[in-house]
Design an enzyme around this catalytic site. Structure first.
Site, PDB file in Angstrom:
ATOM      1  N   ASP A 229      -0.582   4.130   0.962  1.00 51.92           N
ATOM      2  CA  ASP A 229      -1.457   5.098   1.651  1.00 51.92           C
ATOM      3  C   ASP A 229      -0.923   5.634   2.973  1.00 51.92           C
ATOM      4  OD1 ASP A 229      -1.915   2.998   3.481  1.00 51.92           O
ATOM      5  OD2 ASP A 229      -3.764   2.365   2.478  1.00 51.92           O
TER       6      ASP A 229
ATOM      7  N   GLY B 277      -5.291  -9.101   3.306  1.00 46.97           N
ATOM      8  CA  GLY B 277      -5.977  -8.165   2.409  1.00 46.97           C
ATOM      9  C   GLY B 277      -5.275  -7.932   1.090  1.00 46.97           C
ATOM     10  N   THR B 278      -4.705  -8.989   0.536  1.00 48.30           N
ATOM     11  CA  THR B 278      -4.111  -8.846  -0.803  1.00 48.30           C
ATOM     12  C   THR B 278      -4.631  -9.950  -1.713  1.00 48.30           C
ATOM     13  OG1 THR B 278      -2.088  -8.817  -2.132  1.00 48.30           O
ATOM     14  CG2 THR B 278      -1.966 -10.029  -0.047  1.00 48.30           C
TER      15      THR B 278
ATOM     16  N   ASN C 171       0.825  -1.208   0.000  1.00 50.51           N
ATOM     17  CA  ASN C 171       0.000   0.000   0.000  1.00 50.51           C
ATOM     18  C   ASN C 171       0.856   1.254   0.000  1.00 50.51           C
ATOM     19  OD1 ASN C 171      -2.053  -1.799   0.161  1.00 50.51           O
ATOM     20  ND2 ASN C 171      -2.470  -1.486   2.327  1.00 50.51           N
TER      21      ASN C 171
ATOM     22  N   HIS D  19       5.691  -0.666  -2.803  1.00 47.91           N
ATOM     23  CA  HIS D  19       5.168   0.106  -3.938  1.00 47.91           C
ATOM     24  C   HIS D  19       5.264   1.612  -3.710  1.00 47.91           C
ATOM     25  CE1 HIS D  19       2.656  -3.589  -5.464  1.00 47.91           C
ATOM     26  NE2 HIS D  19       3.953  -3.724  -5.652  1.00 47.91           N
TER      27      HIS D  19
ATOM     28  N   CYS E  86      10.595  20.482 -10.426  1.00 47.18           N
ATOM     29  CA  CYS E  86      11.651  20.478  -9.404  1.00 47.18           C
ATOM     30  C   CYS E  86      12.133  21.915  -9.161  1.00 47.18           C
ATOM     31  CB  CYS E  86      12.809  19.615  -9.904  1.00 47.18           C
ATOM     32  SG  CYS E  86      14.235  19.601  -8.821  1.00 47.18           S
TER      33      CYS E  86
ATOM     34  N   CYS F 285      16.590  14.922 -11.819  1.00 53.78           N
ATOM     35  CA  CYS F 285      17.770  14.902 -10.929  1.00 53.78           C
ATOM     36  C   CYS F 285      17.582  13.987  -9.725  1.00 53.78           C
ATOM     37  CB  CYS F 285      18.128  16.314 -10.473  1.00 53.78           C
ATOM     38  SG  CYS F 285      16.976  17.021  -9.274  1.00 53.78           S
TER      39      CYS F 285
ATOM     40  N   ASN G 138      -8.424 -12.661   4.651  1.00 53.68           N
ATOM     41  CA  ASN G 138      -9.039 -12.020   3.487  1.00 53.68           C
ATOM     42  C   ASN G 138     -10.544 -12.256   3.559  1.00 53.68           C
ATOM     43  OD1 ASN G 138      -9.774 -11.391   0.610  1.00 53.68           O
ATOM     44  ND2 ASN G 138      -7.547 -11.325   0.370  1.00 53.68           N
TER      45      ASN G 138
ATOM     46  N   CYS H  14      16.069  21.926 -10.482  1.00 49.46           N
ATOM     47  CA  CYS H  14      16.495  21.777 -11.883  1.00 49.46           C
ATOM     48  C   CYS H  14      15.354  21.972 -12.885  1.00 49.46           C
ATOM     49  CB  CYS H  14      17.149  20.408 -12.094  1.00 49.46           C
ATOM     50  SG  CYS H  14      15.973  19.053 -12.235  1.00 49.46           S
TER      51      CYS H  14
HETATM   52  P1  OAD Z   1      -6.378  -5.834  -4.640  1.00 52.08           P
HETATM   53  O1  OAD Z   1      -7.435  -4.803  -4.851  1.00 52.08           O
HETATM   54  O2  OAD Z   1      -5.903  -6.597  -5.809  1.00 52.08           O
HETATM   55  O3  OAD Z   1      -6.886  -6.901  -3.549  1.00 52.08           O
HETATM   56  C1  OAD Z   1      -7.470  -6.509  -2.347  1.00 52.08           C
HETATM   57  C2  OAD Z   1      -7.778  -7.784  -1.560  1.00 52.08           C
HETATM   58  O4  OAD Z   1      -8.319  -7.402  -0.313  1.00 52.08           O
HETATM   59  C3  OAD Z   1      -8.819  -8.697  -2.226  1.00 52.08           C
HETATM   60  O5  OAD Z   1      -8.332 -10.031  -2.220  1.00 52.08           O
HETATM   61  C4  OAD Z   1     -10.057  -8.556  -1.338  1.00 52.08           C
HETATM   62  O6  OAD Z   1     -10.794  -9.784  -1.265  1.00 52.08           O
HETATM   63  C5  OAD Z   1      -9.431  -8.235  -0.009  1.00 52.08           C
HETATM   64  N1  OAD Z   1     -10.266  -7.434   0.900  1.00 52.08           N
HETATM   65  C6  OAD Z   1     -11.170  -6.477   0.601  1.00 52.08           C
HETATM   66  N2  OAD Z   1     -11.690  -5.946   1.720  1.00 52.08           N
HETATM   67  C7  OAD Z   1     -11.098  -6.592   2.750  1.00 52.08           C
HETATM   68  C8  OAD Z   1     -11.200  -6.484   4.171  1.00 52.08           C
HETATM   69  N3  OAD Z   1     -12.005  -5.617   4.748  1.00 52.08           N
HETATM   70  N4  OAD Z   1     -10.444  -7.311   4.927  1.00 52.08           N
HETATM   71  C9  OAD Z   1      -9.598  -8.221   4.342  1.00 52.08           C
HETATM   72  N5  OAD Z   1      -9.458  -8.360   3.020  1.00 52.08           N
HETATM   73  C10 OAD Z   1     -10.193  -7.555   2.240  1.00 52.08           C
HETATM   74  O7  OAD Z   1      -5.172  -5.097  -3.885  1.00 52.08           O
HETATM   75  P2  OAD Z   1      -3.653  -5.555  -3.715  1.00 52.08           P
HETATM   76  O8  OAD Z   1      -3.548  -7.030  -3.548  1.00 52.08           O
HETATM   77  O9  OAD Z   1      -3.063  -4.692  -2.671  1.00 52.08           O
HETATM   78  O10 OAD Z   1      -0.060  -1.937  -7.400  1.00 52.08           O
HETATM   79  O11 OAD Z   1      -3.072  -5.142  -5.110  1.00 52.08           O
HETATM   80  C11 OAD Z   1      -1.711  -5.285  -5.341  1.00 52.08           C
HETATM   81  C12 OAD Z   1      -1.235  -4.163  -6.214  1.00 52.08           C
HETATM   82  O12 OAD Z   1      -2.027  -4.107  -7.394  1.00 52.08           O
HETATM   83  C13 OAD Z   1      -1.373  -2.776  -5.629  1.00 52.08           C
HETATM   84  O13 OAD Z   1      -0.311  -2.447  -4.760  1.00 52.08           O
HETATM   85  C14 OAD Z   1      -1.382  -1.920  -6.841  1.00 52.08           C
HETATM   86  C15 OAD Z   1      -2.360  -2.712  -7.655  1.00 52.08           C
HETATM   87  O14 OAD Z   1      -2.416  -2.516  -8.981  1.00 52.08           O
HETATM   88  C16 OAD Z   1       0.384  -0.898  -8.097  1.00 52.08           C
HETATM   89  O15 OAD Z   1      -0.258   0.127  -8.239  1.00 52.08           O
HETATM   90  C17 OAD Z   1       1.760  -1.114  -8.641  1.00 52.08           C
END
Ligand code: OAD
Length: 250
Positions: free
Chosen positions: A103, A187-188, A101, A118, A147, A129, A213, A150
């Site tokens: 954020d 949560g990924t 994240n 990220h 910037c 620069c 998740n 520069c």
């Molecule tokens: P995703 O949006 O792909 O996945 C979010 C996950 O959180 C999903 O599997 C949901 O089921 C789960 N979820 C949603 N609400 C939840 C909750 N309250 N508690 C637990 N789980 C919950 O997000 P990321 O896996 O973070 O990269 O995505 C990875 C990367 O893809 C990000 O960092 C970003 C994105 O494109 C870049 O921008 C390079």
């Protein structure tokens, strides 16, 4: 919530814990996730907003989008999951928090050391620069920040598609995953590599891998245990259990 005997044992004894978080950990703070029907990528095209060529083609649009996301993030607060992870850091001797994240909510929750794979939306640097200036943003008339040293184009310090992850953070994350006893993937969706490979690295090095998740993901079949439900409920419950089981131990 009832945990497996193995997880209970690790909550009581593990001295090395590694955690990977994704957008789902911030969902209950009110920050949109990327995938799924309400996710950002259902409405917006990553190829127009989250890669360097798109940025060079239309820096105004990309800056406007990040300025909007920054505004949203400033209006929300860390939730119970972020806060519980910050407390876990003070309990476990070797604790590593790795996040995808941008954020800044883990640091705002009090986590001291966070490996940001990220980047972080609060930082910006010059594409010419390399100088960091975290005060810049788009102006009212949509002029993109330049910037002050520069004159180069400033960009948010976030990793876009096709870009390398910060090497040092990634190496440290891999090392932590490789040496931990307990790994939590929270949560990924675990589809964006190389970050998504980190839980699997932990598993292959012998860690017990637990996924938190609201639904099953691509890595669910490869983890040891899935705790299905919202992070802001499950993570504080894991912390409470850890504290209960460690009561009285120095
Ligand atoms: P995703 O949006 O792909 O996945 C979010 C996950 O959180 C999903 O599997 C949901 O089921 C789960 N979820 C949603 N609400 C939840 C909750 N309250 N508690 C637990 N789980 C919950 O997000 P990321 O896996 O973070 O990269 O995505 C990875 C990367 O893809 C990000 O960092 C970003 C994105 O494109 C870049 O921008 C390079």
């Amino acid at each position: 919530m009832k945990y497996s005997p193995r997880l209970d044992e690790l909550l009581r004894t593990a001295e090395s814990v590694c955690v990977l978080t994704g957008a789902g950990v911030s969902a209950e703070s009110g920050v949109a996730t990327f995938r799924g029907p309400d996710g950002l990528w259902a409405k917006l095209k990553p190829e127009e907003l989250a890669n360097f060529d798109a940025f060079l083609r239309n820096p105004e649009l990309v800056w406007e989008w990040y300025a909007y996301r920054k505004k949203v993030i400033h209006e929300v607060s860390p939730n119970a999951a972020h806060i519980a992870l910050a407390e876990m850091e003070s309990i476990v001797r070797d604790f590593t928090l790795v996040t995808q994240n941008i954020d800044n909510l883990h640091l705002r929750a009090g986590s001291k050391r966070v490996l940001e794979l990220h980047g972080n939306i609060e930082r910006s640097y010059c594409t010419a620069c390399g100088r960091f200036d975290n005060t810049v943003t788009v102006t009212e008339d949509r002029r993109v920040p330049r910037c002050s040293q520069c004159g180069g184009l400033m960009r948010p310090d976030v990793v876009w598609f096709g870009e390398m992850l910060p090497q040092e953070e990634f190496d440290q994350a891999e090392e932590a995953a490789g040496r931990c006893e307990l790994f939590l993937s929270i949560g990924t969706s675990a589809v964006v590599y190389p970050a998504a490979g980190i839980p699997l690295r932990a598993r292959s090095s012998g860690a017990y891998v637990v996924e938190v998740n609201t639904e099953h993901t691509d890595i669910s079949p490869r983890v040891n245990e899935s705790l299905v439900g919202p992070a802001a409920t499950i993570v504080p419950a894991l912390l409470a259990r850890m504290k209960e089981l460690r009561k009285g131990t120095p």
